[in-house]
Design a protein around this motif. Structure first.
Motif, short mmCIF file in Angstrom:
data_model
loop_
_atom_site.label_atom_id
_atom_site.label_comp_id
_atom_site.label_asym_id
_atom_site.label_seq_id
_atom_site.Cartn_x
_atom_site.Cartn_y
_atom_site.Cartn_z
N GLY A 225 6.92 -8.65 2.31
CA GLY A 225 7.11 -7.13 2.09
C GLY A 225 8.69 -6.88 2.45
O GLY A 225 9.48 -6.06 2.45
N ILE A 226 8.70 -7.52 4.09
CA ILE A 226 10.50 -7.60 4.41
C ILE A 226 11.17 -8.07 3.59
O ILE A 226 12.65 -7.84 3.62
CB ILE A 226 10.18 -8.40 5.82
CG1 ILE A 226 9.28 -7.20 7.02
CG2 ILE A 226 11.44 -8.69 6.76
CD1 ILE A 226 9.22 -8.03 8.13
N ALA A 227 10.98 -9.39 3.37
CA ALA A 227 12.27 -10.01 2.20
C ALA A 227 12.42 -8.89 0.47
O ALA A 227 13.33 -9.36 0.73
CB ALA A 227 11.24 -11.31 1.23
N MET B 82 -3.79 7.14 5.73
CA MET B 82 -4.30 5.38 5.26
C MET B 82 -3.20 4.38 5.88
O MET B 82 -2.38 4.99 5.25
CB MET B 82 -4.92 4.77 3.74
CG MET B 82 -6.14 5.30 2.59
SD MET B 82 -7.13 4.67 3.82
CE MET B 82 -8.61 5.96 5.33
N PRO B 83 -3.58 3.35 5.77
CA PRO B 83 -2.43 1.86 6.45
C PRO B 83 -1.54 2.32 5.20
O PRO B 83 -1.65 1.96 3.71
CB PRO B 83 -2.91 1.15 6.36
CG PRO B 83 -4.37 0.74 6.89
CD PRO B 83 -4.56 2.36 5.97
N VAL B 84 -0.32 2.30 5.40
CA VAL B 84 1.05 2.21 4.79
C VAL B 84 1.37 0.57 4.37
O VAL B 84 1.24 0.14 5.42
CB VAL B 84 1.91 3.13 4.91
CG1 VAL B 84 3.06 2.26 6.40
CG2 VAL B 84 3.20 2.18 4.14
N GLY B 85 1.34 0.08 3.38
CA GLY B 85 2.08 -1.44 3.60
C GLY B 85 3.98 -1.41 3.65
O GLY B 85 4.52 -0.91 3.70
N VAL B 86 3.83 -2.24 4.30
CA VAL B 86 5.79 -2.63 4.23
C VAL B 86 7.23 -2.18 3.25
O VAL B 86 7.60 -1.59 3.85
CB VAL B 86 5.91 -4.47 4.89
CG1 VAL B 86 7.57 -4.94 4.79
CG2 VAL B 86 5.15 -5.04 5.91
N SER C 46 0.87 -1.21 0.08
CA SER C 46 -0.18 -0.19 0.07
C SER C 46 0.78 1.18 -0.26
O SER C 46 1.74 1.05 0.68
CB SER C 46 -1.00 0.32 1.24
OG SER C 46 -1.86 1.34 1.61
N PRO C 47 -0.09 2.27 -0.27
CA PRO C 47 1.56 3.58 -0.59
C PRO C 47 1.56 4.25 0.62
O PRO C 47 0.68 4.32 1.20
CB PRO C 47 0.69 4.36 -2.04
CG PRO C 47 -0.85 3.50 -2.04
CD PRO C 47 -0.50 2.59 -1.62
#
Length: 499
Positions: free
Chosen positions: A452-454, A290-294, A283-284
């Motif tokens: 996302g962490i990867a 709004m919630p952000v992505g990793v 997520s941007p």
């Protein structure tokens, strides 16, 4: 297509038989005779439950012929046949021996069924060494179980094992399109006015962003697709601090109860689960609160390979298998996130996992989520495979699995994703529609977070191999260099992983 199951959020394993005593082990061959006629769904399910409790999987090749045949008949008379020697999941150029093995399958069917090849073959995969055939006779099953060059026999259309759960945990197989009010304690606002989910701080994701935001890495997502109504995962994917990336959507799922249907249903999410997973990954980071992505700067390629998270339909199994092959063939895709699964191995999906793995992809899969009926069950498929990275979710009060999460020796990593005091307070993500937020939990969001962490790690080290990136993740695990018997290497420190 209306599915036959209503299941709890996540990868749910609700058994239709023996609920009076769910811990009772059923002997695989008890009350089963080869002289019996077609077994009922209940009898087939009873055999399956016994196999899962004793072996953790179902090997249909070794099942009593009448059980396999009954499962095939109840599953639309479709049998998936993996041919070749053990380990020959796919072929870039199929040898004459493998072609002969496949032809032998057709010859057996013609001999026992009296049906021509054109009337028997449902699907003949061009890459995987598997063919789906129409089978009606018990004698055909018996002959195939005895034949050489057969790796597996899978009643791929049988989906009656997971039935409706009448408990209070009843959900619709991970699907929800409703928005939710997010507790103010479950996020903090970061520039330029994005919401940082509460568990990101625990895994030091914000600190890792000083080194990597996932730019240049493409993550593949196999799930229920992405909602056409969520702008931030569409035309608004590049916004604010998220820029120079792309999102692509494809569909390999056929929304039909009939195996002979061949009309692809498109890439759009009709469930909500895939949209939530896409948000957790990518997520941007913008000023929409709004919630952000990793990995808010990674690329995302999303496949609608399934209707929901439980792979109990012929077209879902084919859809996921085809999505794995497609992502495996993409040179830009490094990571494949799969918050979906099933209690036992599905032959064509297993072959496709091995194909994508052979192409160097890191495949991250959910360890499983269930109700109280199946808390005894370990890691589900395909997270149970050695080719995948298995992830589960835990609470924020130490290594206590989330209320509906699985654990076990095959788990590789954990993600904190549930408030100990309130199991409904999970991870905030984008909702199904633009401007809406929701919570998502279980091993599903733990898997997407790990993907996302990867991506952060790989973007920081673009020339690394899959093995090297995985080693970085392991060394960033709380238990490293040891491995916990239930939680693998434990929680990932994203900052440590990217340094």
């Amino acid at each position: 297509m209306k599915k036959i199951t209503l299941l709890t959020l996540g990868l749910i394993l609700v058994f239709s038989c023996s609920k009076e005593n769910p811990n009772e082990i059923v002997e695989p061959n008890s009350e089963i005779s080869e002289s019996q006629k077609l077994l009922s769904v209940s009898q087939v399910n009873r055999y399956i439950e016994g196999e899962l409790k004793q072996n953790g999987d179902v090997n249909w090749m070794k099942a009593p012929s009448v059980v396999l045949w009954s499962a095939v008949v109840h599953g639309g008379e479709v049998l998936s046949v993996g041919f070749g020697e053990k380990g020959e999941s796919f072929s870039i150029q199929r040898s004459s021996r493998l072609n002969d093995a496949r032809e032998n399958v057709y010859n057996i069917i013609q001999s026992k069924e009296g049906a021509s090849k054109s009337n028997s073959v449902i699907s003949a995969d061009e890459i995987l060494n598997v063919t789906d055939v129409k089978v009606t006779s018990l004698e055909t099953v018996k002959a195939l179980q005895k034949a050489d060059q057969i790796r597996y026999l899978d009643p791929i259309g049988y989906g009656f094992y997971l039935q409706e759960d009448n408990s209070n945990q009843q959900k619709s197989a991970g699907c929800s399109k409703s928005g939710q009010s997010i507790n103010s304690g479950d996020y903090r606002v970061i520039s330029p006015n994005a919401r940082l989910p509460w568990n990101f701080d625990i895994h030091k994701v914000p600190q890792a962003w000083n080194y990597s935001t996932g730019a240049g890495i493409t993550v593949g997502l196999i799930d229920t697709g992405i909602s056409a109504s969520q702008n931030l995962l569409g035309s608004g994917f590049n916004d604010g601090a998220s820029n120079g990336r792309f999102v692509q959507r494809f569909g390999t799922f056929i929304d039909s109860p009939w195996w002979w249907s061949n009309n692809l249903d498109g890439p759009n999410d009709k469930c909500g689960h895939g949209t939530s997973m896409a948000s957790a990954i990518a997520s941007p980071r913008n000023d929409d609160f709004m919630p952000v992505g990793v990995a808010y700067n990674c690329n995302l390629v999303a496949y609608r390979g399934t209707e929901d998270v439980v792979l109990n339909d012929y077209h879902e199994r084919k859809g996921v298998s085809n999505a794995l092959k497609a992502l495996g063939n993409r040179g830009d895709v490094k990571i494949i996130s799969m918050s979906i699964g099933y209690p036992w191995s599905i032959g064509n999906v297993k072959d496709a996992v091995k194909y994508a793995y052979g192409k160097g992809k890191m495949i991250i899969a959910a360890g499983g989520t269930s109700t109280s009926f199946t808390n005894w069950y370990g890691v589900i498929f395909p997270a149970s495979m050695s080719e995948t990275v298995a992830v589960t979710g835990i609470k924020d009060n130490g290594y206590n699995r989330c209320n509906i999460c699985h654990d076990g020796s095959k788990i590789d990593f954990t993600i904190v994703m549930e408030r100990a005091g309130n199991s409904n307070r999970n991870v905030p993500v984008l909702g199904f529609n633009t401007g809406i937020q929701t919570y998502v939990g279980g091993s599903s969001v733990a898997t997407a977070t790990t993907a996302g962490i990867a991506a952060l790690v790989w973007a920081r080290n673009p020339n690394m191999t899959r093995a090297q990136v995985l080693d970085k993740l392991k060394k960033a695990g709380e238990f490293y260099p040891n491995r916990n018997s239930k939680f693998g290497y434990g929680n990932i420190d994203a900052l440590k992983a990217v340094q």
